[in-house]
Design a protein around this motif. Structure first.
Motif, PDB file in Angstrom:
ATOM      1  N   TYR A   1      69.398  18.984  38.188  1.00 50.35           N
ATOM      2  CA  TYR A   1      68.403  20.054  38.081  1.00 50.35           C
ATOM      3  C   TYR A   1      67.605  20.116  39.380  1.00 50.35           C
ATOM      4  CZ  TYR A   1      69.137  19.762  32.995  1.00 50.35           C
ATOM      5  OH  TYR A   1      69.680  19.754  31.740  1.00 50.35           O
ATOM      6  N   ASP A   2      67.137  21.306  39.726  1.00 47.73           N
ATOM      7  CA  ASP A   2      66.209  21.448  40.840  1.00 47.73           C
ATOM      8  C   ASP A   2      64.809  21.134  40.340  1.00 47.73           C
ATOM      9  OD1 ASP A   2      68.098  22.283  42.754  1.00 47.73           O
ATOM     10  OD2 ASP A   2      67.942  24.363  42.068  1.00 47.73           O
ATOM     11  N   ILE A   3      64.059  20.390  41.145  1.00 42.87           N
ATOM     12  CA  ILE A   3      62.639  20.148  40.879  1.00 42.87           C
ATOM     13  C   ILE A   3      61.901  21.116  41.793  1.00 42.87           C
ATOM     14  CG2 ILE A   3      60.752  18.501  40.978  1.00 42.87           C
ATOM     15  CD1 ILE A   3      62.761  16.242  40.780  1.00 42.87           C
ATOM     16  N   VAL A   4      61.260  22.118  41.203  1.00 39.22           N
ATOM     17  CA  VAL A   4      60.633  23.147  42.027  1.00 39.22           C
ATOM     18  C   VAL A   4      59.159  23.334  41.715  1.00 39.22           C
ATOM     19  CG1 VAL A   4      62.649  24.466  42.781  1.00 39.22           C
ATOM     20  CG2 VAL A   4      61.732  24.886  40.539  1.00 39.22           C
TER      21      VAL A   4
ATOM     22  N   GLU B   1      55.757  24.368  38.822  1.00 40.36           N
ATOM     23  CA  GLU B   1      55.171  24.205  37.493  1.00 40.36           C
ATOM     24  C   GLU B   1      55.155  25.559  36.774  1.00 40.36           C
ATOM     25  OE1 GLU B   1      51.386  21.780  35.626  1.00 40.36           O
ATOM     26  OE2 GLU B   1      51.379  22.327  37.732  1.00 40.36           O
ATOM     27  N   GLU B   2      56.348  26.005  36.384  1.00 39.42           N
ATOM     28  CA  GLU B   2      56.515  27.258  35.663  1.00 39.42           C
ATOM     29  C   GLU B   2      57.367  27.003  34.433  1.00 39.42           C
ATOM     30  OE1 GLU B   2      58.084  30.507  38.068  1.00 39.42           O
ATOM     31  OE2 GLU B   2      57.589  29.333  39.840  1.00 39.42           O
ATOM     32  N   ASN B   3      57.223  27.857  33.456  1.00 42.96           N
ATOM     33  CA  ASN B   3      58.055  27.746  32.272  1.00 42.96           C
ATOM     34  C   ASN B   3      59.531  27.850  32.660  1.00 42.96           C
ATOM     35  OD1 ASN B   3      55.813  27.509  30.665  1.00 42.96           O
ATOM     36  ND2 ASN B   3      55.803  29.648  30.032  1.00 42.96           N
ATOM     37  N   GLY B   4      60.350  26.979  32.055  1.00 43.19           N
ATOM     38  CA  GLY B   4      61.785  26.987  32.313  1.00 43.19           C
ATOM     39  C   GLY B   4      62.205  26.197  33.533  1.00 43.19           C
ATOM     40  N   LYS B   5      61.259  25.547  34.210  1.00 45.97           N
ATOM     41  CA  LYS B   5      61.571  24.813  35.440  1.00 45.97           C
ATOM     42  C   LYS B   5      61.049  23.382  35.367  1.00 45.97           C
ATOM     43  CE  LYS B   5      61.562  28.959  38.068  1.00 45.97           C
ATOM     44  NZ  LYS B   5      62.244  29.391  39.186  1.00 45.97           N
ATOM     45  N   PHE B   6      61.562  22.566  36.280  1.00 50.10           N
ATOM     46  CA  PHE B   6      61.085  21.192  36.451  1.00 50.10           C
ATOM     47  C   PHE B   6      60.190  21.131  37.672  1.00 50.10           C
ATOM     48  CE2 PHE B   6      64.881  20.645  33.967  1.00 50.10           C
ATOM     49  CZ  PHE B   6      64.564  19.600  33.106  1.00 50.10           C
ATOM     50  N   ASN B   7      59.203  20.242  37.643  1.00 55.11           N
ATOM     51  CA  ASN B   7      58.347  20.009  38.797  1.00 55.11           C
ATOM     52  C   ASN B   7      57.997  18.530  38.851  1.00 55.11           C
ATOM     53  OD1 ASN B   7      55.342  19.534  37.892  1.00 55.11           O
ATOM     54  ND2 ASN B   7      56.184  21.062  36.503  1.00 55.11           N
ATOM     55  N   ALA B   8      57.476  18.115  39.974  1.00 51.03           N
ATOM     56  CA  ALA B   8      57.053  16.727  40.154  1.00 51.03           C
ATOM     57  C   ALA B   8      55.706  16.718  40.856  1.00 51.03           C
ATOM     58  CB  ALA B   8      58.082  15.949  40.964  1.00 51.03           C
ATOM     59  N   SER B   9      54.916  15.693  40.556  1.00 49.51           N
ATOM     60  CA  SER B   9      53.625  15.562  41.212  1.00 49.51           C
ATOM     61  C   SER B   9      53.400  14.122  41.654  1.00 49.51           C
ATOM     62  CB  SER B   9      52.483  16.006  40.287  1.00 49.51           C
ATOM     63  OG  SER B   9      52.445  15.216  39.129  1.00 49.51           O
ATOM     64  N   TYR B  10      52.681  14.005  42.750  1.00 49.95           N
ATOM     65  CA  TYR B  10      52.269  12.721  43.309  1.00 49.95           C
ATOM     66  C   TYR B  10      50.756  12.815  43.443  1.00 49.95           C
ATOM     67  CZ  TYR B  10      51.528   9.082  46.820  1.00 49.95           C
ATOM     68  OH  TYR B  10      51.083   7.981  47.502  1.00 49.95           O
ATOM     69  N   ILE B  11      50.040  11.925  42.778  1.00 49.70           N
ATOM     70  CA  ILE B  11      48.581  11.989  42.759  1.00 49.70           C
ATOM     71  C   ILE B  11      48.030  10.679  43.310  1.00 49.70           C
ATOM     72  CG2 ILE B  11      46.534  12.251  41.308  1.00 49.70           C
ATOM     73  CD1 ILE B  11      48.471  13.666  39.276  1.00 49.70           C
ATOM     74  N   LEU B  12      47.187  10.780  44.326  1.00 45.42           N
ATOM     75  CA  LEU B  12      46.539   9.630  44.937  1.00 45.42           C
ATOM     76  C   LEU B  12      45.052   9.740  44.652  1.00 45.42           C
ATOM     77  CD1 LEU B  12      46.658   7.128  46.759  1.00 45.42           C
ATOM     78  CD2 LEU B  12      46.438   8.665  48.722  1.00 45.42           C
ATOM     79  N   ILE B  13      44.509   8.745  43.977  1.00 46.10           N
ATOM     80  CA  ILE B  13      43.094   8.751  43.618  1.00 46.10           C
ATOM     81  C   ILE B  13      42.362   7.772  44.530  1.00 46.10           C
ATOM     82  CG2 ILE B  13      41.432   8.367  41.767  1.00 46.10           C
ATOM     83  CD1 ILE B  13      43.872   8.892  39.841  1.00 46.10           C
ATOM     84  N   LEU B  14      41.507   8.302  45.372  1.00 45.51           N
ATOM     85  CA  LEU B  14      40.705   7.495  46.287  1.00 45.51           C
ATOM     86  C   LEU B  14      39.302   7.352  45.709  1.00 45.51           C
ATOM     87  CD1 LEU B  14      41.959   9.234  49.529  1.00 45.51           C
ATOM     88  CD2 LEU B  14      42.767   7.089  48.551  1.00 45.51           C
ATOM     89  N   THR B  15      38.462   6.583  46.340  1.00 41.71           N
ATOM     90  CA  THR B  15      37.126   6.316  45.818  1.00 41.71           C
ATOM     91  C   THR B  15      36.348   7.599  45.553  1.00 41.71           C
ATOM     92  OG1 THR B  15      37.087   4.241  47.017  1.00 41.71           O
ATOM     93  CG2 THR B  15      34.980   5.067  46.233  1.00 41.71           C
ATOM     94  N   ASP B  16      36.315   8.511  46.508  1.00 42.83           N
ATOM     95  CA  ASP B  16      35.521   9.731  46.362  1.00 42.83           C
ATOM     96  C   ASP B  16      36.365  10.996  46.307  1.00 42.83           C
ATOM     97  OD1 ASP B  16      33.135   8.277  46.482  1.00 42.83           O
ATOM     98  OD2 ASP B  16      33.181   8.288  48.676  1.00 42.83           O
TER      99      ASP B  16
END
Length: 145
Positions: A69-72, A74-89
């Motif tokens: 599958y393509d990861i593209v 955040e829409e209905n019918g599609k795949f997506n991926a996220s990378y979240i970095l949480i820093l102090t502020d």
């Protein structure tokens, strides 16, 4: 290691550095594949050290099959991926898009034993446009539905 038995594994390299989510606690590896309103929603992801989150999801998708599958986006019918970095502020969220897609390969989908296994890779951009490469991703998880 790459397995297809529901080993509860998820890992990848983030710019060459190993990412493996916690096994226990509130931000541990989590997976679901649920049938809602005629379509499926899927999420596989977790956190490392309480400050890095990674998720792969499909919103209102057709039933999973063993294929690529393509990861593209955040829409209905599609795949997506996220990378979240949480820093102090601050909180940095980078997501795949049509301009920086990735690949998700489902190598095992067992709806009797509730197992999803596969591989993934994608690239996201930080706030300065620098690429963050997610490579050699693999998972072998039991899902809830």
């Amino acid at each position: 290691p790459a397995t297809q038995i529901g080993a509860g594994s998820f890992g990848c390299l983030v710019d060459g550095e190993l990412f493996i989510p916690k096994k226990f606690g509130i931000n541990r590896l989590s997976t679901y594949y649920q049938y809602i309103d005629g379509k499926y929603n899927m999420v596989i992801g977790g956190s490392k050290n309480d400050n890095i989150d990674m998720n792969i999801q499909g919103l209102k998708i057709d039933p999973l099959e063993v294929r690529e599958y393509d990861i593209v986006s955040e829409e209905n019918g599609k795949f997506n991926a996220s990378y979240i970095l949480i820093l102090t502020d601050d909180r940095f969220v980078a997501k795949t898009s049509a301009n920086n897609p990735g690949k998700l390969t489902i190598s095992n989908f067992d709806s009797v034993n509730f197992i999803i296994s596969g591989t993934f890779e994608f690239t996201v951009l930080d706030n300065n446009g620098k690429e963050i490469k997610i490579t050699d991703g693999r998972f072998d998880v039991h899902y809830t539905n």
